[in-house]
Write an enzyme that holds these catalytic residues in place. Sequence first.
Site, mmCIF file in Angstrom:
data_model
loop_
_atom_site.group_PDB
_atom_site.id
_atom_site.type_symbol
_atom_site.label_atom_id
_atom_site.label_comp_id
_atom_site.label_asym_id
_atom_site.label_seq_id
_atom_site.Cartn_x
_atom_site.Cartn_y
_atom_site.Cartn_z
ATOM 1 N N ASN A 9 0.868 -1.179 0.000
ATOM 2 C CA ASN A 9 0.000 0.000 0.000
ATOM 3 C C ASN A 9 0.904 1.228 0.000
ATOM 4 O OD1 ASN A 9 -1.746 2.075 0.623
ATOM 5 N ND2 ASN A 9 -2.273 1.323 2.676
ATOM 6 N N LYS A 11 0.111 4.296 -0.207
ATOM 7 C CA LYS A 11 -0.514 5.453 0.449
ATOM 8 C C LYS A 11 -0.332 6.728 -0.401
ATOM 9 C CE LYS A 11 0.101 3.228 4.859
ATOM 10 N NZ LYS A 11 0.164 3.359 6.302
ATOM 11 N N HIS A 94 -9.380 0.566 5.276
ATOM 12 C CA HIS A 94 -8.068 0.765 5.899
ATOM 13 C C HIS A 94 -8.233 1.647 7.144
ATOM 14 C CE1 HIS A 94 -3.953 2.131 6.550
ATOM 15 N NE2 HIS A 94 -3.587 1.040 5.896
ATOM 16 N N GLU A 96 -6.643 4.079 8.230
ATOM 17 C CA GLU A 96 -6.533 5.530 8.011
ATOM 18 C C GLU A 96 -7.837 6.091 7.447
ATOM 19 O OE1 GLU A 96 -2.865 5.300 5.808
ATOM 20 O OE2 GLU A 96 -1.861 4.691 7.655
ATOM 21 N N GLU A 164 -5.036 -5.634 10.708
ATOM 22 C CA GLU A 164 -4.008 -4.608 10.932
ATOM 23 C C GLU A 164 -4.301 -3.895 12.245
ATOM 24 O OE1 GLU A 164 -2.160 -3.263 6.977
ATOM 25 O OE2 GLU A 164 -3.952 -2.084 7.285
ATOM 26 N N GLY A 170 2.640 1.826 10.873
ATOM 27 C CA GLY A 170 3.554 2.958 10.714
ATOM 28 C C GLY A 170 4.253 3.375 12.000
ATOM 29 N N SER A 210 3.747 -2.510 10.361
ATOM 30 C CA SER A 210 5.200 -2.474 10.490
ATOM 31 C C SER A 210 5.881 -3.785 10.061
ATOM 32 C CB SER A 210 5.596 -2.099 11.925
ATOM 33 O OG SER A 210 5.116 -0.798 12.237
HETATM 34 C C1 PEP Z 1 -0.631 -0.221 6.153
HETATM 35 O O1 PEP Z 1 -0.722 0.950 5.861
HETATM 36 O O2 PEP Z 1 -1.513 -0.996 5.789
HETATM 37 C C2 PEP Z 1 0.517 -0.650 6.950
HETATM 38 C C3 PEP Z 1 0.500 -1.848 7.433
HETATM 39 O O3 PEP Z 1 1.541 0.271 7.115
HETATM 40 P P1 PEP Z 1 3.015 -0.030 7.747
HETATM 41 O O4 PEP Z 1 3.518 -1.292 7.088
HETATM 42 O O5 PEP Z 1 3.813 1.167 7.389
HETATM 43 O O6 PEP Z 1 2.826 -0.219 9.216
#
Ligand code: PEP
Length: 250
Positions: A9, A11, A94, A96, A164, A170, A210
């Site tokens: 992703n 973003k 997601h 976000e 997630e 992040g 992460s």
């Molecule tokens: C994501 O945005 O779905 C995500 C898992 O981000 P990150 O890997 O940066 O934690």
Amino acid sequence: MRTPYIAGNWKMHKTTAEAEELARSLVRSLDRENKKVMIAPAFTALGPVKGCLEGSHILLGAQNMGPEEQGAHTGEVSVLMLKDLGVEAVILGHSERRHKYGEQDDLINRKVRLALSHDLEVVLCVGETLEQREGGVTRRIVEQQIRGGLKEVGDLGRITIAYEPVWAIGTGKTATPKDADDTHGFIRDLLSRLYSAKVAEDTVIQYGGSVKPNNAAELMSMENIDGLLVGGASLAADSFVPIVRYDTGS
Ligand code: PEP
């Protein structure tokens, strides 16, 4: 048998030229991998990246879409527009979108059903906040998000669930593989109750939060973790390629 599925992703990152460069590099490096791979650039780069993926097995994904086919929805991008660009999958729900833009399960469910009705694959994201985890309600939240997101969805053939935990996205904090696997196991049991044992067995459940080259293999070695949804580390071939090529040593 569930095929390992690794998705990136991107973003709100990368100009068109940067996105094309990364896509070309991934095609060169990953063409012989027999895992399922998807990349989700920003809307503005979808068309150009599609051109770079021609002839490759890497799928093109979008990070979101509007809940209607067309109409007066300023700033939204519709499923018809995504299909027109050759998009094959869409990430919905997601964290976000949920937490920064206030998306709720009802809206996410409308998008899920619309995407499926146009034959897009869907990655439905679910996960608890730190406060919810510390309050001991992780399972309740995840169940609510799955029931809400999949309301009136009869066929999970095109659905991937991405677990997630919001506190791990992040932040550099990863759920331990065991903790993540426990929640994945819970999700699989829930799918078995809501659908059937066969559907639960066949559905791919990704972990996200992460993920890095140094933890991908351990996460993927867990019984109920079938794939990875990668944010930050998907922005460079140097980190995304080793994640896709993880080796559990088994
Ligand atoms: C994501 O945005 O779905 C995500 C898992 O981000 P990150 O890997 O940066 O934690």
